[in-house]
Structures are given as structure tokens and as C-alpha cells.
Design a protein around this motif. Sequence first.
Motif, PDB file in Angstrom:
ATOM      1  N   ALA A 161      24.593   2.584   2.141  1.00 14.41           N
ATOM      2  CA  ALA A 161      23.940   1.461   2.817  1.00 14.41           C
ATOM      3  C   ALA A 161      22.462   1.809   2.955  1.00 14.41           C
ATOM      4  O   ALA A 161      22.088   2.982   2.911  1.00 14.41           O
ATOM      5  CB  ALA A 161      24.565   1.245   4.187  1.00 14.41           C
ATOM      6  N   PRO A 162      21.625   0.776   3.126  1.00 15.39           N
ATOM      7  CA  PRO A 162      20.208   1.046   3.352  1.00 15.39           C
ATOM      8  C   PRO A 162      20.014   1.922   4.588  1.00 15.39           C
ATOM      9  O   PRO A 162      20.864   1.918   5.489  1.00 15.39           O
ATOM     10  CB  PRO A 162      19.613  -0.341   3.589  1.00 15.39           C
ATOM     11  CG  PRO A 162      20.560  -1.291   2.965  1.00 15.39           C
ATOM     12  CD  PRO A 162      21.909  -0.672   3.075  1.00 15.39           C
ATOM     13  N   ILE A 163      18.919   2.655   4.622  1.00 20.20           N
ATOM     14  CA  ILE A 163      18.625   3.486   5.783  1.00 20.20           C
ATOM     15  C   ILE A 163      17.784   2.650   6.731  1.00 20.20           C
ATOM     16  O   ILE A 163      16.648   2.296   6.425  1.00 20.20           O
ATOM     17  CB  ILE A 163      17.877   4.759   5.373  1.00 20.20           C
ATOM     18  CG1 ILE A 163      18.733   5.536   4.378  1.00 20.20           C
ATOM     19  CG2 ILE A 163      17.574   5.615   6.603  1.00 20.20           C
ATOM     20  CD1 ILE A 163      18.076   6.762   3.833  1.00 20.20           C
ATOM     21  N   GLY A 168      12.787   4.694   6.568  1.00 19.28           N
ATOM     22  CA  GLY A 168      13.958   4.729   5.686  1.00 19.28           C
ATOM     23  C   GLY A 168      13.596   4.534   4.224  1.00 19.28           C
ATOM     24  O   GLY A 168      14.228   5.114   3.345  1.00 19.28           O
ATOM     25  N   GLU A 169      12.555   3.736   3.978  1.00 20.15           N
ATOM     26  CA  GLU A 169      12.202   3.469   2.579  1.00 20.15           C
ATOM     27  C   GLU A 169      11.775   4.741   1.853  1.00 20.15           C
ATOM     28  O   GLU A 169      12.005   4.884   0.656  1.00 20.15           O
ATOM     29  CB  GLU A 169      11.119   2.381   2.486  1.00 20.15           C
ATOM     30  CG  GLU A 169       9.714   2.790   2.901  1.00 20.15           C
ATOM     31  CD  GLU A 169       9.524   2.789   4.407  1.00 20.15           C
ATOM     32  OE1 GLU A 169      10.442   2.381   5.134  1.00 20.15           O
ATOM     33  OE2 GLU A 169       8.444   3.209   4.866  1.00 20.15           O
ATOM     34  N   GLU A 172      14.913   6.339   0.723  1.00 17.69           N
ATOM     35  CA  GLU A 172      15.523   5.567  -0.361  1.00 17.69           C
ATOM     36  C   GLU A 172      14.783   5.804  -1.675  1.00 17.69           C
ATOM     37  O   GLU A 172      15.398   5.922  -2.736  1.00 17.69           O
ATOM     38  CB  GLU A 172      15.509   4.074  -0.014  1.00 17.69           C
ATOM     39  CG  GLU A 172      16.470   3.714   1.101  1.00 17.69           C
ATOM     40  CD  GLU A 172      16.246   2.323   1.662  1.00 17.69           C
ATOM     41  OE1 GLU A 172      16.883   1.980   2.663  1.00 17.69           O
ATOM     42  OE2 GLU A 172      15.406   1.581   1.097  1.00 17.69           O
TER      43      GLU A 172
END
Lengths: 375, 517
Positions: A161-163, A168-169, A172
Motif C-alpha cells: 500500500a502507499p506510505i 512517504g513519496e 516509494e
Amino acid sequence: MRLAFSFCYEVDAIEYSFFAANIKNMLAQNSKYAAVTIVSMPYLALARVTGRSFREHNPDIDFFIFLADRPVAHVFEPADSEFRFLNVNDLELDHAESVFFRYKELELTYALTPCVIKHLLDIGYQGVMFLKQETLVLEALDTVTSHFSGSSVLLTPHLLAPIGRKGGEKWELNVLLSGVFNGGFIGFSNTTEARVFLDWWEQKTLEQCFLDTANGLHFEQRWLDFVPSFVQSYTIIRDPGMNVGHWNLLDRNIKSSDGKVTAMGMPCRIFRFSGYDAKAPGYLTRYNKDISMDRIGEAAAVLRKYQKMLNDARHEATSRLPYAFGYFDNGAAITNAMRKRYIDCGATVLRFGDPFETDHPGSFYAWLGSGSHQS
Amino acid sequence: MKLNGAAICTIAFENYLPFVHVLTDSLIAHDPGLPFFALLITEEGEPPGSRVPANLNILRMEDLSIPEADARPRFYDRKQLSASLKPALLKHLLKQGYASVIFLDPDMLVTASLSQVIATVAGHSLTLTPHILRPVEADSISGLEKDLLRTGMFNAGFIGVSATPETLRFLDWWDKRLAEYCLNQPKNGMHYDQRWLDHAVGFVNDLHVLRDPGVNAAYWNLIDREVVFDGQQYLIDGSLLKCIHFSGFDPGILPQATCYSREIDITQLGALPALFYQYGESLTAQGWAGRSGIAVSNKTFARYSEGYFECALTSAEIYDLGKIETKQKGAFARPTIMDGKFTLVSALSAAGIRKRLGWSDEESWGVWSRGMYSDLLIPVPEALHDDILISFLVQGFVPRQHPLQEVDVFLNGDFVAGWALNKTYMPVFHTIRASQEACVNGTLVVGFQMRNPVSPFALGISDDQRVLGIRLQGIKVEALSQYKNDRFKLRVTVTIIRITAKLKAWLRDLSHSIRPI
């Protein structure tokens, strides 16, 4: 240096007897599937921990330790007889010495992954699970092996799942540069398309198993991004308990009680200590100093368990073993600069023959010493 | 034919209208009645196009309910902006009630009914097409696999979504990332919108990888395929060709298939050359004037004399220029004013900004660039924990005889924006964004590579032999948060004014309702 080197060659006789016994063992194939890890001699204890924890929960599956090194026999213990050992002599590689020379120690263990998996499929196993050396198995993997019947390749993504956290990016993007699938756990079954993929992957890793993310390379791992493109039947295992590591630990809600470890409420099956450094036991990984023992909650219990098992597997002692491909045959150490020289020569290196040899005038060693490379 | 709740959409700048026309016609020919939407983007102040086709549903950026604080229209170039709006457009159409939506790049052509593809898309949360379906044969396109590692496994020219909660979550995330990181920086893991799609294999449970060679066929996967025309339709390795992607197509360079690679000749593509020529004719019939100057030029080596370059530089050379002098930390003592106030060219040196290469003498209004490459050195605070927006007040050298000036903009040697400058009566601000990482050495090198500069002499305008590209009048530099704060302050003020007005009205009403006893 010379001492370390001669030491490892003098034991050839004992080595032979150990491996002769092992070969007899090899002939009996006890299970449909096999699991394997790859290490050089200094990391033998990591393979022991991976193997022991695997065998504890999966006693019916053969476990192999592949030595990307020349074996030093006296370090093997009776307990090691529960594993099957393979080493570089079991592979039929073109210009094998050239491959062993060009890579650094860890690069070589990564680069050999496709060949080793292929070798086990050749022996006759219907499915092969590869576990990278710094793995702790905590559960039976029958849910994993059940995928072998319908899939050529099994993979686990780094992130499910996205962070959502701040920044978070950045993580990712980091995963995009390292590869969306984690190379620490992969499975291949004996199908034609799996073989085709392994052949292609092997060709890539034997040539360019380097860390150069700006140019799309992250050792052997980034090439796995091509699986959904090239392979018809593959399974992406989206079980949060598979392949927990520093890259997803903080998002997986690790709980530990009575020796049972869970990730997001699911049994934690495989825990990876990628980048763990026994000299810095307070941290989970050398790649991210933010993840220290006191910040990982109940996962700290798993780390302590791993540390204890590593200690029991005599990591302290085995980590001092020499790496055979780190030295010329006269005992002189091979530096990264020399490896780079060798790689920069391109295909012309084949004129040197075995690059580890030093006693003939046309050798790479002699060429290095002559200064002619500086022109 | 009735296709259940499906829609097709695309995004284009107004100069790409001919492509949209051709795509629309091809879609109507095979799937009449299938709703088709085009998000049409126009530059600020440009009048809405008069040649908008009647059979097309036009959407504008205002329709996508993009939050006001979203600053992307300010610092993205055309390609970045149109790529970054894909998730917003897909979300918009799903919210309109379409059960499944397919995005197609405007340079696609539909060659058979998409009904089967739509059925597939409707059955999964997300449907993507890989660039290639098998390893590249050694002699076909060199380095393609490594290129794909840098640019993305899936081609973002085809995206199929259906209305599931999982899809909406994925589109929300993708939109959020693209609002800030729709950049072309492969070394940092970005290639416009496309590289982010690689995360779909982890984030989307019901991802369908559509491995049909007849969908999103393009030069990168056609080269070692068998292509047959049976008189009615094209077959790719036996599979019906449904849509083909003319990426980098330019009728002017045929038989070269794409401007992105000189290696691919359409005669290598089996029965397809006829389709390429037809496509070129359709585009010309719709008024496509060709992409001037975009074709990859031969590797040229810069000749450097008198402070300017006479030839185009290679990207490696620009990268080197971007590194020069940024190595020395704090090469300039005076920090640039970061207040977002406008600085005239004449005041640049006082603000610490240096015009390094490729500029003419200053004039009262500003300065002309000279030669193929010009750059500026802009000092920035080292410990700034923020991104920086740099706006340039520029115009192109675009007399009547030479209506378009294209400029590639580089930041520390990395390509950040492509500007297409045409005739404007007022100079316009063009903005680029520098990440805080780019500022780490205290100096930013902003390079301008002119694609088609020209001298007034060559055009017969005057005897001025300087090779001109852009005219720069001034610069403003501001921190991104500053920009956002200003917007925020503005909104707070407006709200307060509204409240005060309301309050006054309420008090007035109240006073009316209170009667003296």
C-alpha cells in the motif's frame, strides 16, 4: 593474507570427505520442492540460521546451502548435515573464473541466484524457493508452496500500500529505484516460461549485477520487475506476513506473544534482516539508521531471537573466514579498483585466462603490475 | 451497439487537436455511440479553440475540481501537466457514473472495435499494458530493456479502470504524487506519470496485466513481431490489432517510425507502413503542421566561441555544464532574494545572479540569449528545507517568419521543462521548480538549450547576425511554502471579508427585528 589463503587450500582432503558424504545424501531427493540460500564462507552462519529456522517449520522440504566460494571444510559441524551443500564447482558456467573475479563478495552471491535456482530445477525439484541469506523463517510455508501448482513465478512486493506517512513519496521512489519486488524471497516452478525467464535473468546478472540505480540497476533485483511483462502465470503474494523487512516493517504492525509473531494480524512467515550488521546490534539494518531497536516495538523480540540464533550458529567465528575469490593464487588481496579495471577491459579480459592465476606472464596480475594499463 | 457504462478519454493541449480529431474519427468508425471525452488544456489567456470537433465531449481543467492550492499548472510544462492530470480525469469520469473508463494517449489510433478490451477492463480494478511481452532480441532495439527499467514497465498511454473502491484509492494516491512529482528524472525514480504505475503490482490486488500484442502496439514492441494485413484488419502475432500507439510520430521523418529512436524504420514492421502513411495523411488533413525541431538531431559537438555555443549540446555536455561551479559550496556570498519580488535583468548581478554563458549585451528592457545554449547561476540558501520556484519573464524570438521558439530548460544539468514560445504581446512568466536536494550546493545552474534559434540576418529582417533564442526581462525566486502561504492568506482574508459582510447583514436584520418597547 598468504596465511589465510594457504589455509583454505590445504584442507582440500578433508573437504573432499565431507562433500563426498554430502553427495551421497544429495542423491536422495526427499521432497517435491526445495529451498535454497546462497552465501560466501564468511556468511555461513547466516545460512545456518536461515536453514535451521526453515527446517524447524518445514521439516519435509530439502534445504540447500549454496556456497558462492571455495568451501573450507573444517568449519562444518555435524549439525550441518541436515542441509545439502552445493558450491561453485556444481555450476556449469562459461568463463566461471571471470565471473567470480569481477564481482565483489555480496554481488557474486546475488549474481548467482538464477543459475542456482536453475540447477535445482535440473536436479528434478518441481518448485524452488530462494531465500536470501539474512532470513528468519517463523512459520510453515505450505500456503506458499501451494501456489507452485499454478504459477511459474512467485513474488512478494516491497510495499502492499502507499506510505501515508510524511515523506512517504521518498520511500516509494526508493523502492522504484530498487525494484518493486523484493529479491529476498522468490519461487520458481519447473515450467517452460519459468526456464525462459531464468535464462534471460541469468544472462543479465552474470554481466551486470551492480548497484547503479541511476541507470536502472540494483544488483539482481530490478530485473524481476519484468516478470509481469514476460510471464503469463505468476503469483504476487500479497500476504503481509511474507517478507517483512526494514522497508515495510513500520507499516506492518508487528506483534509478538508466546513466540508467535504476527504482521497486520496475519502469521509472520518470513522476516528478513536485510543489511543487519552484527557489529551494530542496536539497529535492524545498516541501510536505515532510523530503525533502531527501541523504535521497532515488538519486532525487537524477533531481532533478539535472530541475534541469539546467529550467535548459536557461530557467526563470530565464521565471519572471520577468508573469501576465496578475494585473493589471487599467490595470496595477494584483490581490491575493488582491480575489479573495476578488469570490468573496464570488456570482452578482451578473456585473453588473460583465469584472472586469479599469477604465475604466467600473460596473466591479469602481470598486466596490472606492468603498468601498461595506465597508458 | 450498446457498451455498458464505458467511456474513453484522452488529454491534449490545443496544439494536439489534430491528433484528437484522428483518434475520435477512428473510434467512431469502430465503436459508434461509445462516449469519448477529451480534456483540452489551453494556455492562460489563449482563446478557446474554434476547431473543436462537434462529435467530441470537451472537458476543461476547471471541470476536474482540482483544489486551488494545487500549484502544478504553475511549474509543469505542457507534457508534465497533461500527464499529471490522468488520474484526475479518470476519477472525474468514474464519479460521473461510468462503470469503466479507458484512457488513451492522443497519438493512438483505434483499428478495431474495443468491445472485448472494455469487457476485460470492466472485470478488473486496474488494467495496464506492459511495454514489451518478451525479452528483446539482441539485434532489434539496443538498450531498450535498460531504458524501460528507467522509464517504467507499463506504458501509460493505455490505462483501464473500473469503479471499485480499490481503483479510487489507487487513483487518489497517483493523483497526489503527480501533483508534485510528475517529473522526468529517471535517476530519482521518476518518468512523468509512468514510473509510479510500477507500484500497481503491490498496491492493487485486482491488477490485470493485459498481455495482448494487439493492444497498445508501438515501436517498442512491434519490431520483432509478425504483422499481417488480411485486407480488412491487421494481425499482430495472430492477434487482432485494436489500438496502435504512434509515439513520437512525425510524418516529416518517415520512414523513421519515431523521433525517439533512429533505429526503427517502418519497413521493418511487416504490413504496417501503409498505416503509418495513412496516419500521417489524416493528421495533415486535420491541420497538423508537424513537430518542428523535435526530431533527434545527430550527435553534435558544441563549438564554443566568444561566450556562446553555435551548435546544440548533448545531454552529457549540458550535465557537465550544470555541475561546473556548483561543486564549490557557497560560490557566491550574497544569497538571492527569496521574497518572490520581481528582479529586473539590470538588477540581477546586485541580487547575486550571474549570467554565465550565451548572453548578448544588456539593453534597457533586458537581455537577448545568444547561440544555442545560455545559462544563469542562481545562489540559494543551502539549509533551506523547501523547494524553490523560479519564474522567468521571457519571450521567444518569434517574428512573423519564425513563429515558434522551443527551449529545453535544464536545472543543474537535468532536463526540467520544455517551453514552446510563440507570439505573445506581453512577456509571460514561465516557472520551474527546484527541489531542496538540487539546492544543496548553494548554487543552481539553469540552462536554456534553444532548439531553433535564428539570427535576424538569416530571416532577412536586419543585418544583426546574432543567433537569438529568448529575451529575458527578469526573474523572481520564491520558496514553495511561501507561495502556498500567500494563497492561504488570500483565502483567509476573503473568508474574513465574507464573514464580516454576513455579520453586518445579520446585525442589520437583527436591528430591524428588535422593536422598541
